[in-house]
Design a protein around this motif. Sequence first.
Motif, PDB file in Angstrom:
ATOM      1  N   GLU A 233     -46.912   4.920  79.678  1.00 22.64           N
ATOM      2  CA  GLU A 233     -47.198   6.189  79.007  1.00 22.64           C
ATOM      3  C   GLU A 233     -48.119   7.059  79.863  1.00 22.64           C
TER       4      GLU A 233
ATOM      5  N   ASN B 252     -47.444  -1.073  78.482  1.00 16.97           N
ATOM      6  CA  ASN B 252     -47.055   0.070  77.661  1.00 16.97           C
ATOM      7  C   ASN B 252     -47.963   1.267  77.924  1.00 16.97           C
TER       8      ASN B 252
ATOM      9  N   HIS C  54     -38.612   6.747  85.650  1.00 23.56           N
ATOM     10  CA  HIS C  54     -38.415   5.312  85.452  1.00 23.56           C
ATOM     11  C   HIS C  54     -39.308   4.578  86.432  1.00 23.56           C
TER      12      HIS C  54
ATOM     13  N   LEU D 298     -34.096   2.378  71.429  1.00 23.97           N
ATOM     14  CA  LEU D 298     -33.685   0.984  71.531  1.00 23.97           C
ATOM     15  C   LEU D 298     -34.048   0.173  70.294  1.00 23.97           C
ATOM     16  N   ASN D 299     -35.174   0.530  69.643  1.00 24.08           N
ATOM     17  CA  ASN D 299     -35.664  -0.272  68.523  1.00 24.08           C
ATOM     18  C   ASN D 299     -35.344   0.302  67.141  1.00 24.08           C
TER      19      ASN D 299
ATOM     20  N   SER E 141     -29.538   1.851  78.877  1.00 20.19           N
ATOM     21  CA  SER E 141     -29.887   0.592  79.513  1.00 20.19           C
ATOM     22  C   SER E 141     -29.408   0.547  80.956  1.00 20.19           C
TER      23      SER E 141
ATOM     24  N   ARG F  42     -37.681   6.559  74.397  1.00 24.24           N
ATOM     25  CA  ARG F  42     -36.739   5.530  74.842  1.00 24.24           C
ATOM     26  C   ARG F  42     -36.925   4.241  74.038  1.00 24.24           C
ATOM     27  N   LYS F  43     -38.186   3.902  73.733  1.00 23.83           N
ATOM     28  CA  LYS F  43     -38.446   2.714  72.920  1.00 23.83           C
ATOM     29  C   LYS F  43     -37.887   2.894  71.510  1.00 23.83           C
ATOM     30  N   ALA F  44     -38.065   4.100  70.968  1.00 26.38           N
ATOM     31  CA  ALA F  44     -37.545   4.371  69.623  1.00 26.38           C
ATOM     32  C   ALA F  44     -36.032   4.252  69.587  1.00 26.38           C
TER      33      ALA F  44
ATOM     34  N   LYS G 255     -27.284   3.537  73.661  1.00 24.11           N
ATOM     35  CA  LYS G 255     -28.182   2.467  74.063  1.00 24.11           C
ATOM     36  C   LYS G 255     -27.667   1.781  75.326  1.00 24.11           C
TER      37      LYS G 255
ATOM     38  N   TYR H 145     -41.350   7.715  77.285  1.00 23.88           N
ATOM     39  CA  TYR H 145     -41.311   6.269  77.104  1.00 23.88           C
ATOM     40  C   TYR H 145     -41.271   5.933  75.612  1.00 23.88           C
ATOM     41  N   THR H 146     -42.011   6.682  74.817  1.00 25.45           N
ATOM     42  CA  THR H 146     -42.007   6.499  73.365  1.00 25.45           C
ATOM     43  C   THR H 146     -40.615   6.739  72.790  1.00 25.45           C
TER      44      THR H 146
END
Length: 338
Positions: A247, A243, A2, A274-275, A328, A270-272, A324, A267-268
Amino acid sequence: MHINISAQKLESTYTGSVRDYVTYLEKEEKTIGPEARKGFFNLDTDGIPSERVIAEIDGNTAKLKKKDPRFYSIVVSPSQRELKHIRNDKQLLKQYTRKLMEAYAHNFNRNQRIQVSDIMFFAKIEDKRTFRGFERQVLGNAPYHKEIVKLKNDMAKIARGEIQGNLRRIQAKIDALDKQAPYRAQGKRIVSGMEKPGLQTHVHIIVSRKDIQGKHILSPLSKYRASEVVLNGKPIKRGFDRNAFLESAEKTFDTVTGYNRNYVETYTGRKALLNDPKAFYQKILGLPKGEKAIALKLLKTLGTRMPVPLAAIGPLKDPIKSVKKGLSKTLRSAAIEY
């Protein structure tokens, strides 16, 4: 892994100088003699004294406006899984930090590519962390803590003769509440300010807002990723790709240390999550057996389990909401428990 980037605080917490922040970062070394202190490090030097850090950061602020941050803070927090992989090797972490700052420099969008030698930074490695008020363990124990504090106040009033009561009975209630609290660390109820167990090594990096020559402003919190403006008839590039930097931070760690990163840790990923949670879980199901087992184990540390069957992901909002929420809070605490 992180990574958190924040600007210098300009309210009452910090003055215009970096001195207060440097003093804060030296908290772990206050109890040892000067000869044992490790100091800060930068691209090519170790053991840098705090006074040099303060002098160079404070001296590199020409033409900045009064309300402009003079520096940025980058906090690099490897997960416990990553720290175990490198055996908590501080020298390897220092090597990684220097490589990380190369990625930091290269993600600025400028007419002339920024090199790491253009960046003024000073870093310090710390070993300890404490639980903070917003973390799930502290929040989970909060009702018990509140009642215990109230009962202890009652005991103090009884001792002063302000009220009447049975001290033994109250103490028995306190002991019972303490045992009922759901979150514990090393046998003790977790409260805000308690030191976290296990490997908690992390890196604080102080980065000047201006380049080392003091000519250009470099903001990693720019609202632009990559844009161009015309100034005095000349096209000027600006922006910072956060971003790409995050990465690169993971890829750099994996290259330097030989770490095999699971999809859940990326990171990819974690973004997936959340989104697009459904795509996130589909990706996990498609992982090789060994990688999938690791992914599920890592998810469990965030306080959730894989929704099964996958086709039911749509209606199963609670598990997704749970993971999530857990992710977070974990990211906010900068204490990934992998």
